[in-house]
Design an enzyme around this catalytic site. Structure first.
Site, PDB file in Angstrom:
ATOM      1  N   GLU A  60       0.900  -1.306   0.146  1.00  0.00           N
ATOM      2  CA  GLU A  60       0.168   0.239   0.025  1.00  0.00           C
ATOM      3  C   GLU A  60       1.047   1.267  -0.212  1.00  0.00           C
ATOM      4  O   GLU A  60       0.430   2.472   0.783  1.00  0.00           O
ATOM      5  CB  GLU A  60      -1.054  -0.158   1.752  1.00  0.00           C
TER       6      GLU A  60
HETATM    7  C1  LIG Z   1       2.911  -9.867   0.223  1.00  0.00           C
HETATM    8  C2  LIG Z   1       2.902  -8.577  -0.724  1.00  0.00           C
HETATM    9  C3  LIG Z   1       1.139  -8.453  -1.295  1.00  0.00           C
HETATM   10  C4  LIG Z   1       1.025  -7.368  -2.264  1.00  0.00           C
HETATM   11  N1  LIG Z   1      -0.296  -6.671  -2.540  1.00  0.00           N
HETATM   12  C5  LIG Z   1      -0.289  -5.850  -3.510  1.00  0.00           C
HETATM   13  C6  LIG Z   1      -1.932  -6.121  -3.945  1.00  0.00           C
HETATM   14  O1  LIG Z   1      -2.342  -6.612  -3.882  1.00  0.00           O
HETATM   15  N2  LIG Z   1      -1.765  -5.090  -5.450  1.00  0.00           N
HETATM   16  C7  LIG Z   1      -0.525  -4.966  -5.668  1.00  0.00           C
HETATM   17  O2  LIG Z   1      -0.778  -3.837  -7.150  1.00  0.00           O
HETATM   18  N3  LIG Z   1       0.614  -4.366  -5.283  1.00  0.00           N
HETATM   19  C8  LIG Z   1       0.730  -5.432  -4.344  1.00  0.00           C
HETATM   20  N4  LIG Z   1       1.405  -5.683  -3.514  1.00  0.00           N
HETATM   21  C9  LIG Z   1       3.027  -4.453  -4.086  1.00  0.00           C
HETATM   22  C10 LIG Z   1       3.946  -3.316  -3.256  1.00  0.00           C
HETATM   23  O3  LIG Z   1       2.571  -2.843  -2.933  1.00  0.00           O
HETATM   24  C11 LIG Z   1       4.490  -3.143  -3.408  1.00  0.00           C
HETATM   25  O4  LIG Z   1       5.943  -3.939  -3.730  1.00  0.00           O
HETATM   26  C12 LIG Z   1       4.978  -1.303  -3.139  1.00  0.00           C
HETATM   27  O5  LIG Z   1       4.160  -0.214  -3.106  1.00  0.00           O
HETATM   28  C13 LIG Z   1       7.023  -1.181  -3.492  1.00  0.00           C
HETATM   29  O6  LIG Z   1       6.940  -1.338  -4.374  1.00  0.00           O
HETATM   30  P1  LIG Z   1       8.406  -2.258  -5.508  1.00  0.00           P
HETATM   31  O7  LIG Z   1       8.233  -3.905  -4.523  1.00  0.00           O
HETATM   32  O8  LIG Z   1       8.043  -2.136  -6.735  1.00  0.00           O
HETATM   33  O9  LIG Z   1       9.510  -1.099  -4.632  1.00  0.00           O
HETATM   34  P2  LIG Z   1       9.761  -0.110  -5.472  1.00  0.00           P
HETATM   35  O10 LIG Z   1       9.489   1.109  -5.918  1.00  0.00           O
HETATM   36  O11 LIG Z   1      10.990  -0.567  -6.432  1.00  0.00           O
HETATM   37  O12 LIG Z   1      11.089   1.082  -4.541  1.00  0.00           O
HETATM   38  C14 LIG Z   1      11.957   0.300  -3.397  1.00  0.00           C
HETATM   39  C15 LIG Z   1      12.615   0.987  -2.938  1.00  0.00           C
HETATM   40  O13 LIG Z   1      12.983   3.026  -2.795  1.00  0.00           O
HETATM   41  C16 LIG Z   1      12.047   3.073  -2.700  1.00  0.00           C
HETATM   42  N5  LIG Z   1      10.991   4.315  -3.628  1.00  0.00           N
HETATM   43  C17 LIG Z   1      10.455   4.056  -4.620  1.00  0.00           C
HETATM   44  N6  LIG Z   1      10.359   5.330  -4.949  1.00  0.00           N
HETATM   45  C18 LIG Z   1      10.648   6.469  -3.783  1.00  0.00           C
HETATM   46  C19 LIG Z   1      11.180   7.752  -4.384  1.00  0.00           C
HETATM   47  N7  LIG Z   1      10.034   8.330  -5.049  1.00  0.00           N
HETATM   48  N8  LIG Z   1      11.804   8.099  -3.446  1.00  0.00           N
HETATM   49  C20 LIG Z   1      12.438   7.537  -2.073  1.00  0.00           C
HETATM   50  N9  LIG Z   1      12.423   6.597  -1.760  1.00  0.00           N
HETATM   51  C21 LIG Z   1      11.732   5.514  -3.339  1.00  0.00           C
HETATM   52  C22 LIG Z   1      10.820   2.571  -1.556  1.00  0.00           C
HETATM   53  O14 LIG Z   1      10.338   3.626   0.116  1.00  0.00           O
HETATM   54  C23 LIG Z   1      11.647   1.685  -1.676  1.00  0.00           C
HETATM   55  O15 LIG Z   1      12.180   1.004  -0.142  1.00  0.00           O
HETATM   56  C24 LIG Z   1       2.364  -6.656  -2.601  1.00  0.00           C
HETATM   57  C25 LIG Z   1       4.033  -6.652  -2.414  1.00  0.00           C
HETATM   58  C26 LIG Z   1       4.164  -7.875  -1.322  1.00  0.00           C
HETATM   59  C27 LIG Z   1       5.110  -7.845  -0.895  1.00  0.00           C
END
Ligand SMILES: Cc1cc2nc3c(=O)[nH]c(=O)nc-3n(C[C@H](O)[C@H](O)[C@H](O)COP(=O)(O)OP(=O)(O)OC[C@H]3O[C@@H](n4cnc5c(N)ncnc54)[C@H](O)[C@@H]3O)c2cc1C
Length: 570
Positions: free
Chosen positions: A438
């Site tokens: 989220e």
């Molecule tokens: C168990 C689980 C359930 C999930 N359920 C859903 C679901 O139902 N639907 C869905 O759509 N997604 C879902 N997700 C996805 C989840 O919402 C994402 O993993 C999350 O939003 C982060 O995206 P990412 O993993 O690609 O990390 P990234 O976006 O690649 O981020 C990596 C790191 O960089 C940081 N970062 C990114 N952008 C910035 C910025 N602009 N400034 C500073 N720091 C930044 C982040 O804080 C993080 O620490 C789920 C994930 C898991 C693991």
């Protein structure tokens, strides 16, 4: 296995004594929701969570959800428990009676959300995303879509998902690749892959209603070209019956650190039939209805897991004997570890944070209702501003505190916390996702200071949280001014400070919630001495030991970011 007793007494205390919110009391909608009714509901909810849901936590952890021969199988006991859950009407608790719901206010459904999160977060997620999807469809879809899909979702026969994330697009949704091609009949063909989709596929419901963000062929790149689509697993016929399978298949189910009973799926959309929800290219606005409500609920997940971690730690500390305390009366043997000051401090830290958070969350639920249903547009807007401001705070603070509390719980158990038998390390693992999904907590903090700046700078809004907390209000206001100034010419300073700022605002708000609890505790003291004395002493701990963290957040954050940005990582 862990133990759990739903904190119905504390919930009823909030419901009965902290209802003195004028704007909330003016809502016609909830005049008939009496404390007696709420108590009955919470007591039934407690039985369900203590007796039926709690055992699923262990079984789900030991037998994760798997994809077998094309079918996603949930852990043993999930299906039976889910059937009972929907038969007894829990899915429909807060839904609109127009679609078969019970129309309970968020103040009540938030208590239920907390109980479910305590008992088994993995199991809870199956119903939680359905409610999120229900809210989004209810706010943004056409009447014919609502009529076709909502009654079955409210009944719990069909569930819902939120499909945003793709391999290349997590936080930055503007990068999404999923395509939507318009057909001559007004529907769309959706193609692309979504990953990490909670409850993306499973054997609990007859149909799954996916809410998918995608880009129409003629839409611009970036976030301005995103639209929202409803894509059912099975096509629904005009008469409401289930038709043929749509082009959605499950690529895999993720193997995870925690919430192993929850199906986190890779979903492949292959020319699947989709219906646009809300206006074209405004998909993110519509999705935010779901995401904002979800964010508060994720905060409540952190609160629920904290509560069960606290209850078990307290219980263990009363049973485990080690060492003699400074005030020991024993000539031989050992005292219960609850006699040691350090253990007591940890327990009180947990309790004071949890009860403060619960009071804050209750207040936020009231504000959410006012923002949706008050007759006066000005009052509605003010409440909406407050909800918007506090949503990232509640999401992040409660889930970060959940990490602190579950880690401290392991510490109280010592080696028995680290090993698996007691179920304590599972709480830590299960909670670990809450600061990530989220929108990560860092991104919530960025959202708070960069996008909600216009709300932030109306300082009177912050002041109303904070009467009687003068020193900390001053820090919050100084910090706010520092952010405003740095926003002009040093955005890295702001980025490097926003997590700290969020915690300062969150702790001030929690302290404010504690002040409200204290007002009642002193006024009504004679009516229930034991309960109110415990409240006063718990608040005392919060004000002495938790609130002063604010100063350190402020002092470290305002050292700026030059030395961080100039550092050369080799
Ligand atoms: C168990 C689980 C359930 C999930 N359920 C859903 C679901 O139902 N639907 C869905 O759509 N997604 C879902 N997700 C996805 C989840 O919402 C994402 O993993 C999350 O939003 C982060 O995206 P990412 O993993 O690609 O990390 P990234 O976006 O690649 O981020 C990596 C790191 O960089 C940081 N970062 C990114 N952008 C910035 C910025 N602009 N400034 C500073 N720091 C930044 C982040 O804080 C993080 O620490 C789920 C994930 C898991 C693991």
């Amino acid at each position: 296995m862990t133990i759990y007793t739903a904190p119905v007494e504390d919930m009823m205390f909030l419901f009965e004594k902290l209802r003195n919110n004028k704007n909330y009391n003016e809502l016609e909608k909830y005049k008939e929701i009496t404390p007696e009714l709420v108590k009955d509901i919470l007591e039934e909810a407690a039985k369900l969570n203590q007796n039926i849901i709690l055992p699923l936590a262990k079984s789900g952890d030991e037998n994760p959800t798997v994809l077998e021969n094309g079918i996603v199988r949930t852990p043993p006991g999930y299906k039976e428990a889910y059937n009972k859950f929907v038969e007894d009407g829990w899915q429909s608790l807060s839904c609109d009676p127009k679609y078969g719901g019970q129309g309970m206010p968020k103040t009540v459904s938030a208590f239920f959300d907390e109980m479910l999160s305590s008992a088994s977060l993995a199991f809870k997620l199956y119903s939680e995303l359905s409610i999120g999807a229900y809210n989004c469809i209810n706010h943004h879809a056409s009447d014919s879509i609502k009529k076709k899909f909502l009654p079955k979702m409210v009944e719990g026969k069909w569930s819902g998902t939120m499909c945003l994330t793709e391999a290349v697009c997590g936080t930055d949704l503007g990068l999404l690749k999923t395509k939507a091609v318009e057909q001559s009949n007004g529907t769309f063909k959706i193609s692309g892959q979504k990953i990490f989709i909670t409850s993306g596929d499973h054997n609990l419901t007859e149909n799954i209603i996916h809410l998918v963000i995608a880009r129409a062929s003629d839409s611009p790149a970036g976030t301005k070209g995103i639209s929202l689509f409803l894509v059912p697993k099975f096509i629904v016929n005009e008469d409401g019956s289930i038709g043929q399978r749509n082009g959605v298949s499950t690529g895999s189910v993720e193997s995870k650190m925690g919430i192993k009973g929850s199906a986190t799926c890779v979903l492949n959309f292959d020319n699947s039939v989709g219906y646009m929800i809300g206006p074209k290219n405004k998909g993110l606005n519509s999705m935010f209805t779901m995401m904002n409500l979800e964010r508060i609920v994720v905060g409540i997940q952190g609160l629920g897991i904290s509560e069960i971690a606290y209850q078990n730690s307290l219980n263990y500390a009363k049973e485990r004997k080690q060492g003699k305390s400074h005030q020991s009366q024993l000539s031989e043997g050992a005292d219960f570890i609850i006699k040691h000051a350090d253990i007591r401090k940890s327990l009180l830290n947990m309790k004071s944070i949890i009860e403060g958070e619960r009071a804050l969350s209750f207040w936020l639920s009231q504000q959410t209702e006012v923002s949706l249903y008050h007759k006066d547009e000005k009052i509605k807007q003010e409440a909406s501003d407050l909800v918007s401001l506090m949503t990232p705070v509640v999401k992040s603070l409660f889930t970060d505190m959940g990490m602190e509390i579950t880690s401290d719980a392991i510490q109280i158990y010592g080696g028995y916390g680290y090993t698996k038998d007691q179920g304590i390390e599972q709480l830590y693992r299960d909670n670990r996702i809450t600061p990530i999904y989220e929108g990560t907590n860092s991104v919530q903090a960025i959202d708070l200071v960069f996008r909600k700046e216009d709300i932030l700078i109306k300082e009177e809004k912050i002041k109303q949280f904070t009467e009687k907390l003068n020193k900390n209000i001053e820090i919050l206001l100084k910090f706010t001014n520092w952010i405003k100034e740095k926003m002009q010419n040093s955005k890295d300073d702001v980025s490097a400070a926003c997590n700290d700022y969020l915690k300062v605002l969150g702790l001030v708000a929690t302290a404010h919630a504690w002040v409200k609890v204290l007002e009642v505790s002193f006024n009504d003291y004679e009516k229930n001495k034991q309960f109110y004395e415990e409240k006063i002493q718990t608040a005392n701990f919060f004000f002495n030991r938790v609130l002063p963290r604010i100063e350190s957040y402020y002092l470290t954050a305002t050292t700026g970011s030059k030395y961080i940005m100039d550092f050369k990582f080799n």
